[in-house]
Design a protein around this motif. Sequence first.
Motif, PDB file in Angstrom:
ATOM      1  N   ALA A 138       0.851  -1.197   0.000  1.00 41.47           N
ATOM      2  CA  ALA A 138       0.000   0.000   0.000  1.00 41.47           C
ATOM      3  C   ALA A 138       0.883   1.243   0.000  1.00 41.47           C
ATOM      4  O   ALA A 138       1.902   1.314   0.701  1.00 41.47           O
ATOM      5  CB  ALA A 138      -0.908  -0.009   1.215  1.00 41.47           C
ATOM      6  N   ALA A 139       0.483   2.241  -0.773  1.00 45.89           N
ATOM      7  CA  ALA A 139       1.299   3.447  -0.934  1.00 45.89           C
ATOM      8  C   ALA A 139       1.577   4.128   0.396  1.00 45.89           C
ATOM      9  O   ALA A 139       2.650   4.707   0.589  1.00 45.89           O
ATOM     10  CB  ALA A 139       0.600   4.409  -1.890  1.00 45.89           C
ATOM     11  N   ARG A 140       0.621   4.064   1.335  1.00 42.53           N
ATOM     12  CA  ARG A 140       0.808   4.737   2.629  1.00 42.53           C
ATOM     13  C   ARG A 140       1.987   4.159   3.409  1.00 42.53           C
ATOM     14  O   ARG A 140       2.527   4.828   4.291  1.00 42.53           O
ATOM     15  CB  ARG A 140      -0.463   4.631   3.467  1.00 42.53           C
ATOM     16  N   HIS A 141       2.379   2.925   3.110  1.00 43.99           N
ATOM     17  CA  HIS A 141       3.457   2.277   3.852  1.00 43.99           C
ATOM     18  C   HIS A 141       4.814   2.371   3.151  1.00 43.99           C
ATOM     19  O   HIS A 141       5.804   1.834   3.667  1.00 43.99           O
ATOM     20  CB  HIS A 141       3.106   0.817   4.119  1.00 43.99           C
ATOM     21  N   ALA A 142       4.870   3.033   1.997  1.00 46.18           N
ATOM     22  CA  ALA A 142       6.137   3.262   1.296  1.00 46.18           C
ATOM     23  C   ALA A 142       6.567   4.700   1.572  1.00 46.18           C
ATOM     24  O   ALA A 142       6.019   5.646   1.002  1.00 46.18           O
ATOM     25  CB  ALA A 142       5.977   3.015  -0.195  1.00 46.18           C
ATOM     26  N   TYR A 143       7.541   4.874   2.458  1.00 46.63           N
ATOM     27  CA  TYR A 143       7.963   6.195   2.917  1.00 46.63           C
ATOM     28  C   TYR A 143       9.148   6.693   2.095  1.00 46.63           C
ATOM     29  O   TYR A 143      10.212   6.061   2.090  1.00 46.63           O
ATOM     30  CB  TYR A 143       8.382   6.140   4.386  1.00 46.63           C
ATOM     31  N   PRO A 144       9.000   7.822   1.401  1.00 42.09           N
ATOM     32  CA  PRO A 144      10.164   8.394   0.708  1.00 42.09           C
ATOM     33  C   PRO A 144      11.264   8.725   1.713  1.00 42.09           C
ATOM     34  O   PRO A 144      10.984   9.175   2.829  1.00 42.09           O
ATOM     35  CB  PRO A 144       9.622   9.675   0.072  1.00 42.09           C
ATOM     36  N   VAL A 145      12.508   8.483   1.319  1.00 40.19           N
ATOM     37  CA  VAL A 145      13.623   8.779   2.214  1.00 40.19           C
ATOM     38  C   VAL A 145      14.703   9.510   1.424  1.00 40.19           C
ATOM     39  O   VAL A 145      15.122   9.054   0.351  1.00 40.19           O
ATOM     40  CB  VAL A 145      14.175   7.491   2.873  1.00 40.19           C
ATOM     41  N   GLU A 146      15.123  10.657   1.946  1.00 40.12           N
ATOM     42  CA  GLU A 146      16.194  11.453   1.343  1.00 40.12           C
ATOM     43  C   GLU A 146      17.442  11.275   2.193  1.00 40.12           C
ATOM     44  O   GLU A 146      17.513  11.780   3.313  1.00 40.12           O
ATOM     45  CB  GLU A 146      15.790  12.928   1.277  1.00 40.12           C
ATOM     46  N   SER A 147      18.418  10.557   1.656  1.00 45.50           N
ATOM     47  CA  SER A 147      19.601  10.236   2.445  1.00 45.50           C
ATOM     48  C   SER A 147      20.763   9.910   1.531  1.00 45.50           C
ATOM     49  O   SER A 147      20.573   9.404   0.415  1.00 45.50           O
ATOM     50  CB  SER A 147      19.305   9.032   3.356  1.00 45.50           C
ATOM     51  N   THR A 148      21.965  10.199   2.012  1.00 41.02           N
ATOM     52  CA  THR A 148      23.171   9.818   1.274  1.00 41.02           C
ATOM     53  C   THR A 148      23.580   8.374   1.562  1.00 41.02           C
ATOM     54  O   THR A 148      24.533   7.867   0.969  1.00 41.02           O
ATOM     55  CB  THR A 148      24.342  10.745   1.646  1.00 41.02           C
ATOM     56  N   LEU A 149      22.879   7.705   2.466  1.00 42.49           N
ATOM     57  CA  LEU A 149      23.198   6.318   2.772  1.00 42.49           C
ATOM     58  C   LEU A 149      22.877   5.415   1.582  1.00 42.49           C
ATOM     59  O   LEU A 149      21.984   5.704   0.783  1.00 42.49           O
ATOM     60  CB  LEU A 149      22.410   5.845   3.997  1.00 42.49           C
ATOM     61  N   SER A 150      23.590   4.303   1.477  1.00 46.34           N
ATOM     62  CA  SER A 150      23.357   3.348   0.394  1.00 46.34           C
ATOM     63  C   SER A 150      22.072   2.565   0.640  1.00 46.34           C
ATOM     64  O   SER A 150      21.517   2.551   1.751  1.00 46.34           O
ATOM     65  CB  SER A 150      24.533   2.378   0.292  1.00 46.34           C
TER      66      SER A 150
END
Length: 351
Positions: A138-150
């Motif tokens: 479900a789209a609500r459970h896919a959280y965008p993440v902005e990070s330099t981590l691999s």
Amino acid sequence: MPETMYGVALMGHGGPECLEWREDLPKPEPKAGEVLIAVAAAGVNNTDINLRVGWYSKGDNDAEDAGWAGDALTFPHIQGIDVCGRIVAVGAGVDPARIGERVLVEPCMIEAGGAMRDPPWFLGSDCDGGFAQFCAVAARHAYPVESTLSDIELASFPCSYSTAENLLTRARLTAGETVLVTGASGGVGSAVVQLAKARGARVIALTSAAKMNDLRAIGADQCIDRNADLLAELGKDAVEVVVDLVAGAGFPALLEVLKRHGRYATSGAVGGPIVELDVRTLYLKDLQFYGGTALEPEVFGNLVRLIEKGEIKPLVAATFGLRDIGAAQAAFADKSYTGKIVLDVANPTGD
């Protein structure tokens, strides 16, 4: 997009031989309100092994109740509760602009399989997870993440760190309090150490002598050998909170070191699920007990914000290609490391 995908399918309860590499698994199609994720990396967890061997059965590893929720699994089944990847397609009602986002998947899902779930479903246990090329959630459970981590580093976070944050949220740990963490070198335990320090708490880690320096490096204020006499080391009424991931024979001492009105929180029992409880200790000290499985609504969003701000760091002990999942789980069971073991799903041979 291919019609099939590669992945590791669980074919029954038992040993590693029940894990089968397949290149003909049906690719999931995102339903309305869902996104399709190309899985980049997935972490290894106790849950994976417990589900495989039938540990959740209240009987003798009876397949009829060996699922996460006490029911039977349907095979083949794709495990994997930790998912980092990119959205490659969306179902009806989801903004197409989300395609291309790098995401972490919330493992505890109130929406799954096209329906609302109460109790919630868990990725890789109640429904197919991340040990495959693609995963639909479900789209609500896919959280965008902005990070330099691999991708590998990010995949070490979802299950262990959200479990840890959930335990600390339930136990209401605040700045200036002291928390004792058992099993502190494992995925959840090391996450508790970091997250408790982020809250301004004092952290006492129960671990093996070989791992004490690792835990001090991530914020533990005091380390105690897991085989030591805990009462002799700390004395009675020494801590406000215990986060216990071990249980087993050491359980009674954990309640003795709690202060009056202390809070005990648990989400694991690697030392054995059956413990000895003197109920007098529970009620005479006015203790509070908390289990921690389903996540509080704010937990995963808080975790992603901490990751993006760089306030917690990944502890990746080893990486294996997805095809080497048997070796990865053997290394996981050996417990000679601190942190998490992660599977490279995008590069399944590990070359």
